[in-house]
Design an enzyme around this catalytic site. Sequence first.
Site, PDB file in Angstrom:
ATOM      1  N   LYS A 286       0.833  -1.191   0.000  1.00  0.00           N
ATOM      2  CA  LYS A 286       0.000   0.000   0.000  1.00  0.00           C
ATOM      3  C   LYS A 286       0.877   1.255   0.000  1.00  0.00           C
ATOM      4  O   LYS A 286       2.034   1.211   0.419  1.00  0.00           O
ATOM      5  CB  LYS A 286      -0.890   0.023   1.249  1.00  0.00           C
ATOM      6  CG  LYS A 286      -1.981  -1.026   1.296  1.00  0.00           C
ATOM      7  CD  LYS A 286      -2.751  -0.932   2.599  1.00  0.00           C
ATOM      8  CE  LYS A 286      -3.860  -1.961   2.673  1.00  0.00           C
ATOM      9  NZ  LYS A 286      -4.952  -1.673   1.717  1.00  0.00           N
ATOM     10  N   ARG A 360     -10.545 -11.460   1.704  1.00  0.00           N
ATOM     11  CA  ARG A 360     -11.369 -12.546   1.167  1.00  0.00           C
ATOM     12  C   ARG A 360     -10.639 -13.886   1.241  1.00  0.00           C
ATOM     13  O   ARG A 360     -11.279 -14.933   1.321  1.00  0.00           O
ATOM     14  CB  ARG A 360     -11.786 -12.204  -0.264  1.00  0.00           C
ATOM     15  CG  ARG A 360     -10.652 -12.103  -1.257  1.00  0.00           C
ATOM     16  CD  ARG A 360     -10.995 -11.256  -2.468  1.00  0.00           C
ATOM     17  NE  ARG A 360     -11.000  -9.838  -2.155  1.00  0.00           N
ATOM     18  CZ  ARG A 360     -11.298  -8.881  -3.033  1.00  0.00           C
ATOM     19  NH1 ARG A 360     -11.623  -9.194  -4.278  1.00  0.00           N
ATOM     20  NH2 ARG A 360     -11.275  -7.613  -2.680  1.00  0.00           N
TER      21      ARG A 360
END
EC number: 3.4.11.1
Length: 503
Positions: A286, A360
């Site tokens: 990130k 996920r």
Amino acid sequence: MDFSIKGCDWSKGTANGFLTGKSDCIVLGVFEAQTLSGAALDIDEATKGLVSRVIKAGDIDGKLGKTLFLHEVSGIGASRVLLVGLGRQDAFSQKAYGDAAKAAWRALLGTKVVQVTFTLAQLPVPERASDWGVRAAILALRNETYKFTQMKSKPDAGAPALKRVVFSVDPADDKAAKVAAKQAVALANGMDLTRDLGNLPGNVCTPTYLANTAKKIAKDWGLKVDVLGLKQIQALKMGSFLSVAKGSVEPPQFIVLQYRGAAAKAAPVVLVGKGITFDSGGISLKPGEGMDEMKYDMCGAGSVLGTMRAVAEMGLKINVVAIVPTCENMPAGNANKPGDIVTSMKGLTIEVLNTDAEGRLILCDALTYAERFKPAAVIDVATLTGACIIALGHHNTGLFSKDDALAGELLDASREAGDPAWRLPLDDEYQDQLKSNFADLANIGGRPAGSVTAACFLSRFAENYPWAHLDIAGTAWKSGAAKGATGRPVPLLAQFLIDRAGA
């Protein structure tokens, strides 16, 4: 803080106890156009028109959130009166009530008031009785008094002067209001836990810390807890979860917390919370700016644990299971790489196109594990996608489900709790975006409809029970000057379970 309930019909002369009872302050509502609430009319009469004179003098105009203290008031037992602006009477709503209650508490908390009589719960909020007003007011007060200072060298241990609140409610709502007050305190305690967990830094709130928190909840409230470590997770063949965890020196934990409030044979509701205690993005790193807020990537786990604490304190007659897969997502020599293919507990293979789509990957194995409980419903909660923030901003939680009945229950609960959610599509056509040339599916589906394709990914692992997904990326915390965890969606989840339990 002590909360008590007293029935009172201001329009039928049953308010004498409130008029003469000793109190440091009585809180009254004033609408625009110099219109007084029912309680304010009675107090105005008892004080020989003092409230009306103050309003006519222009000291308070009734605009929403404006407040004014009246001191040394004669004719009543309270030594002060707090007037609170309610806005236009024809526009008074659930939100306006919340804003008025918040304004009242902020004004009171800035004083030395110890005991207050609160009449706003009887205001005419459309489709809401005064028991709802009690609950909303207590939650607003607890939100105003919440502080997170335990990481400072000199924590702020100061408690507010306010110690006791007496709510006036419609006599017909007396019993329901007492239940609502109890539920509100339990809910606030659960939200405080959720906020504390979110606000703690990643070097403190590790997977092990979350596991220890679950153990403490179990010990304090008589729940059953199992914490699975690395070897047990490996034995379950949770290859997707482990692929995320392996990049960190912090060991992964798989937490299973069970509350049994109903018959043993009753199918439980299973809550699954994403527990990434720090998300660097992994190899798909990130940007540095704002990365500190990735300590909040475990807010799904925090909200599930907070909900379990609240449910246990309420003593709801329902069975609930919380499942929390928790680890860090870090870059390392052995971390997931873009293009890696991993095998989930279900047996489906997953091409990891982006290591920053890790939530996920840990949730899918937890959703498969949930099958063993033969659940009545499964709800997963996750700070899953930035795309959900683009779609809904920071007001509504994203709700996904193919089960219309379950989605309807959750939306009803969100409205009742004042914790809004919005249902987004989960059509089969979106599944095509998850196709992979090399595995059964990819972990991302490209930029279009990113929150939808993330939910579609999870749906592949939730086919054997009623399931819903809550994307709380936009609602779990606030940035900027008000930075901090919100405690959402604990109110929504708790209300859903209250409704299911028939409480």
